[in-house]
Design an enzyme around this catalytic site. Structure first.
Site, mmCIF file in Angstrom:
data_model
loop_
_atom_site.group_PDB
_atom_site.id
_atom_site.type_symbol
_atom_site.label_atom_id
_atom_site.label_comp_id
_atom_site.label_asym_id
_atom_site.label_seq_id
_atom_site.Cartn_x
_atom_site.Cartn_y
_atom_site.Cartn_z
ATOM 1 N N GLY A 84 -6.918 4.810 -0.017
ATOM 2 C CA GLY A 84 -6.443 3.540 0.522
ATOM 3 C C GLY A 84 -6.133 3.628 2.002
ATOM 4 N N ARG A 117 -12.227 10.236 -7.126
ATOM 5 C CA ARG A 117 -13.526 10.668 -6.624
ATOM 6 C C ARG A 117 -13.375 11.520 -5.376
ATOM 7 N NH1 ARG A 117 -12.688 5.493 -4.713
ATOM 8 N NH2 ARG A 117 -13.260 5.078 -2.549
ATOM 9 N N TYR A 134 5.203 -8.499 -8.192
ATOM 10 C CA TYR A 134 4.958 -7.434 -7.218
ATOM 11 C C TYR A 134 6.257 -6.750 -6.825
ATOM 12 C CZ TYR A 134 3.135 -5.056 -3.081
ATOM 13 O OH TYR A 134 2.777 -4.098 -2.145
ATOM 14 N N LYS A 163 7.514 -2.816 -7.904
ATOM 15 C CA LYS A 163 7.862 -1.856 -6.852
ATOM 16 C C LYS A 163 9.303 -1.382 -7.009
ATOM 17 C CE LYS A 163 3.962 -1.892 -4.557
ATOM 18 N NZ LYS A 163 3.089 -0.691 -4.519
ATOM 19 N N ARG A 190 -8.821 -8.172 2.034
ATOM 20 C CA ARG A 190 -7.982 -8.862 1.075
ATOM 21 C C ARG A 190 -7.650 -10.233 1.649
ATOM 22 N NH1 ARG A 190 -3.732 -4.011 -0.623
ATOM 23 N NH2 ARG A 190 -5.265 -2.687 -1.706
#
Length: 240
Positions: A26, A51, A142, A146, A177
């Site tokens: 990210g 990955r 959200y 968190k 986004r």
């Protein structure tokens, strides 16, 4: 932006410690990896993810060790979390991308499994990227998720837990986004005139996370808000 005093880096480097990073694909995680490579304070940094990334091949990145794991069966990779004194968790997704249940699975379930394995593996200093507004009692999904992660990580009893609560993260993403683009345009005047108030570049978060490792622990659990992130990135005390 300034880095921590060279003396602190040399002193820490001499301890030959290792660290792991989860969420390195990210924006914030990627910036953190680059900062760790540039500062070179750890003997070895293990990148734990789904990955392998080709960009981390070559002599420049020879301190990195990439480990491929299945987050649905993360306990099978418990050995990857053993023996590291420091752990960085930058894992996260969005509800818009994976839906409500997918968001909770990644941002809560995966994060907590990482935290549990880190604690069991001997990690002394665990750092997580949370968010401004995190609150386990919030009515907003959200913020509530968190906040739950923050509280549950604190309950694990790390020797030191650093919780970073950045504002709007500023990064160049391969995948745009929509919500972030909207808020960046809406807040553009504030970001320009008050850059430390509501937003922060991912590179600044990365610098703050590394600088925090080099500073003595004041409290077992420290919450580092957006303004303090900017200060820490400049090598200053996190006091507001």
């Amino acid at each position: 932006m300034a880095e921590a005093a060279p003396g602190k880096e040399e002193e820490f480097r001499s301890t030959n410690q290792t660290a792991f990073v989860v969420g390195h694909t990210g924006g914030t995680g990627s910036a953190l990896v680059e900062e760790l490579v540039n500062r070179n304070i750890f003997q070895r940094v293990v990148l734990i993810g789904r990955r392998k990334l080709d960009k981390y091949e070559g002599e420049t990145y020879n301190m990195l060790d990439q480990k491929i794991v299945d987050f649905e069966q993360l306990e099978d990779s418990a050995d990857e979390f053993k023996g590291h004194s420091v752990g960085f968790a930058c894992l996260g997704t969005t509800r818009a991308k994976v839906g409500k249940e997918g968001f909770k699975r990644v941002d809560h379930d995966y994060m907590m499994k990482v935290a549990e394995l880190a604690k069991a593996g001997g990690c002394r200093h665990f750092s997580i990227v949370s968010s401004t507004g995190a609150d386990k009692n919030s009515s907003l999904l959200y913020n509530r998720v968190k906040g739950e992660v923050e509280a549950e990580c604190a309950d694990l009893g790390f020797q030191r837990l650093s919780i970073f609560r950045p504002g709007l993260l500023l990064a160049e993403r391969e995948e745009r986004r929509v919500s972030e683009g909207f808020f960046r345009k809406l807040l553009a005047p504030i970001i320009y005139f008050k850059p430390t108030l509501l937003s922060v570049p991912v590179e600044t978060v990365a610098k703050a996370m590394v600088n925090t490792v080099l500073e003595p622990c004041q409290e077992p659990v420290e919450i580092i808000d957006n303004k303090s992130i900017h200060r820490l990135a400049q090598g200053k005390n996190s006091g507001k």
